[in-house]
Enzyme design. Sequence first.
Site, mmCIF file in Angstrom:
data_model
loop_
_atom_site.group_PDB
_atom_site.id
_atom_site.type_symbol
_atom_site.label_atom_id
_atom_site.label_comp_id
_atom_site.label_asym_id
_atom_site.label_seq_id
_atom_site.Cartn_x
_atom_site.Cartn_y
_atom_site.Cartn_z
ATOM 1 N N GLU A 273 -56.793 -15.355 35.525
ATOM 2 C CA GLU A 273 -56.241 -14.169 34.869
ATOM 3 C C GLU A 273 -57.305 -13.106 34.610
ATOM 4 O O GLU A 273 -57.593 -12.760 33.472
ATOM 5 C CB GLU A 273 -55.625 -14.579 33.521
ATOM 6 N N PRO A 274 -57.907 -12.573 35.641
ATOM 7 C CA PRO A 274 -58.956 -11.568 35.420
ATOM 8 C C PRO A 274 -58.355 -10.219 35.037
ATOM 9 O O PRO A 274 -57.315 -9.821 35.556
ATOM 10 C CB PRO A 274 -59.609 -11.456 36.803
ATOM 11 N N GLY A 275 -59.005 -9.548 34.110
ATOM 12 C CA GLY A 275 -58.597 -8.190 33.769
ATOM 13 C C GLY A 275 -59.791 -7.274 33.978
ATOM 14 O O GLY A 275 -59.900 -6.532 34.956
ATOM 15 N N ARG A 313 -63.508 0.458 22.003
ATOM 16 C CA ARG A 313 -64.447 -0.664 22.105
ATOM 17 C C ARG A 313 -65.756 -0.472 21.318
ATOM 18 O O ARG A 313 -66.179 -1.394 20.626
ATOM 19 C CB ARG A 313 -64.766 -0.983 23.576
ATOM 20 N N CYS A 357 -61.899 11.251 11.827
ATOM 21 C CA CYS A 357 -62.462 11.184 10.474
ATOM 22 C C CYS A 357 -62.744 9.745 10.056
ATOM 23 O O CYS A 357 -62.090 9.190 9.167
ATOM 24 C CB CYS A 357 -61.515 11.866 9.508
ATOM 25 N N TYR A 386 -59.520 -2.101 28.930
ATOM 26 C CA TYR A 386 -59.423 -2.000 27.481
ATOM 27 C C TYR A 386 -59.838 -0.619 26.983
ATOM 28 O O TYR A 386 -60.410 -0.475 25.914
ATOM 29 C CB TYR A 386 -60.246 -3.115 26.796
HETATM 30 N N1 LLP Z 1 -56.159 -14.299 29.812
HETATM 31 C C1 LLP Z 1 -55.968 -14.346 28.475
HETATM 32 C C2 LLP Z 1 -55.139 -15.410 27.915
HETATM 33 C C3 LLP Z 1 -56.564 -13.387 27.661
HETATM 34 O O1 LLP Z 1 -56.379 -13.428 26.345
HETATM 35 C C4 LLP Z 1 -57.381 -12.371 28.238
HETATM 36 C C5 LLP Z 1 -58.004 -11.361 27.412
HETATM 37 C C6 LLP Z 1 -57.534 -12.360 29.636
HETATM 38 C C7 LLP Z 1 -56.911 -13.342 30.392
HETATM 39 C C8 LLP Z 1 -58.341 -11.319 30.362
HETATM 40 O O2 LLP Z 1 -59.681 -11.302 30.011
HETATM 41 P P1 LLP Z 1 -60.685 -10.417 30.895
HETATM 42 O O3 LLP Z 1 -60.757 -11.011 32.278
HETATM 43 O O4 LLP Z 1 -60.164 -9.022 30.921
HETATM 44 O O5 LLP Z 1 -61.982 -10.483 30.190
HETATM 45 N N2 LLP Z 1 -60.180 -5.981 24.143
HETATM 46 C C9 LLP Z 1 -61.375 -6.742 24.418
HETATM 47 C C10 LLP Z 1 -61.179 -8.016 25.118
HETATM 48 C C11 LLP Z 1 -60.083 -8.886 24.528
HETATM 49 C C12 LLP Z 1 -59.445 -9.615 25.641
HETATM 50 C C13 LLP Z 1 -58.283 -10.380 25.174
HETATM 51 N N3 LLP Z 1 -57.812 -11.306 26.138
HETATM 52 C C14 LLP Z 1 -62.431 -5.849 25.043
HETATM 53 O O6 LLP Z 1 -62.270 -4.630 25.009
HETATM 54 O O7 LLP Z 1 -63.477 -6.321 25.500
#
Ligand code: LLP
Length: 430
Positions: A273-275, A313, A357, A386
């Site tokens: 599950e890459p984001g 962030r 503010c 994000y």
């Molecule tokens: N799978 C699950 C169950 C997750 O909770 C997340 C991210 C991902 C996959 C994807 O993670 P990635 O590959 O994008 O790192 N808002 C924060 C990060 C919180 C991510 C929450 N879950 C930031 O701006 O760094």
Amino acid sequence: MDAFEYRDKTLFCEKVKIEDIISEVGTPAYIYSKNAILARYHELKAAFGDVDSLICFSVKSNSNLSLCKILAEAGSGFDVVSGGELFRTIKAGGDPSKIVFAGVGKTDGEIRDALANDIFMFNVESLAELEHIDRLARDVGKVAKVALRINPDIDAKTHAKTTTGKKENKFGIDFTEAEGLIKQSSRYPGIELCGLHVHLGSPIYTVDPYVNALRKIIKLIEKCRDAGLDIEYMNIGGGYCISYTGEEVIRPRDYASKILPLVKEMQCNLLMEPGRFITGNSGILITRVTYTKETVHGKKFIICDAAMNDLLRPALYDAFHRIWPVTTGIPMPKVEEPEKAAVKKGTELVDIVGPVCESSDVFASKRALPKVGEGDLLAIFSAGAYGFSMSSQYNSRPRPCEVLVDRDQYRIIRERETYDDLIKGEIIPE
Ligand code: LLP
């Protein structure tokens, strides 16, 4: 950051000058590179190509319809965490049979929607949730595929606010309870337990936490098989790091070299599950300097027209994002050290802030930046993940537009919000 490059002292996205885009769309604006997104998707897919794998793009990192559509067309699946993300993904053309649904608090309504759409699988985080899915699936005469999200109590050595796999976190089912639950799963005719899931946090800069978690999980899988239960899928979550500073970080092939042998040993199909890895360095935020201000105490503030509501962030996690003028004769340093600003000729130490503010509305403090003045454009890098997806209208600020670049073409993929958007749905009582 190769999709974003300085040529003739000005920043380009692919073959388009950032200044040309901004003269049409204004600031603040998010700009994404289509080909960077695709390159990262394919890099990941190829690195794990040795096993049967499905990449489920984590929609929370960037849920823009056009981006999801690009990934859907490339064959990607999707990781959603709400009814809203499910709705978006399907609108974008995502294939429901490649959607996994995670999150600790899925409501009955969300579960019903997911069942109606015949999604691939639910990542289940508690016994209570398992019971709800079982009942709701039976109500509509379906059997829901389920993966149990395991909390392996592993420290992913990332920010405290983005760590998810330690025992004190709300996520997943405690490792010690999982075995009992798996063995009881046949009691629930509305579910088919066919996978295990783990997500340790993000970003994760070494492969060790994944390896340690999978080593623990292998033992669980063996016990399941001994009990006659087949675990067909292993979902290793997301968290693959990107470089925020310009330094070299590990790449998908480095993760794969240590993760793949374990997945093969498990004899499971791989889900991931890459984001951030796909969208993070595929997008930037462009902002314009509104004012500069020097205090009597010797501090210099660069006040720009983007703020914490547009990119949260830095305020939320003290996250480091590189910032450099869009047009400048001074080359951006190849690598920056977050704690140590290198002031070179032509640069000065500044705090780069927004107009909101709140004292936390700071993109960078004590940062070495080439001298800029009113009207100059700044690029905030690594903002594709994000960024927009965590934006808000705080201080009643319309959210930025989003632009997609494809080679020498660009188009707006989300319009800048208007003041009318700010009051949409509000009712003034008579
Ligand atoms: N799978 C699950 C169950 C997750 O909770 C997340 C991210 C991902 C996959 C994807 O993670 P990635 O590959 O994008 O790192 N808002 C924060 C990060 C919180 C991510 C929450 N879950 C930031 O701006 O760094």
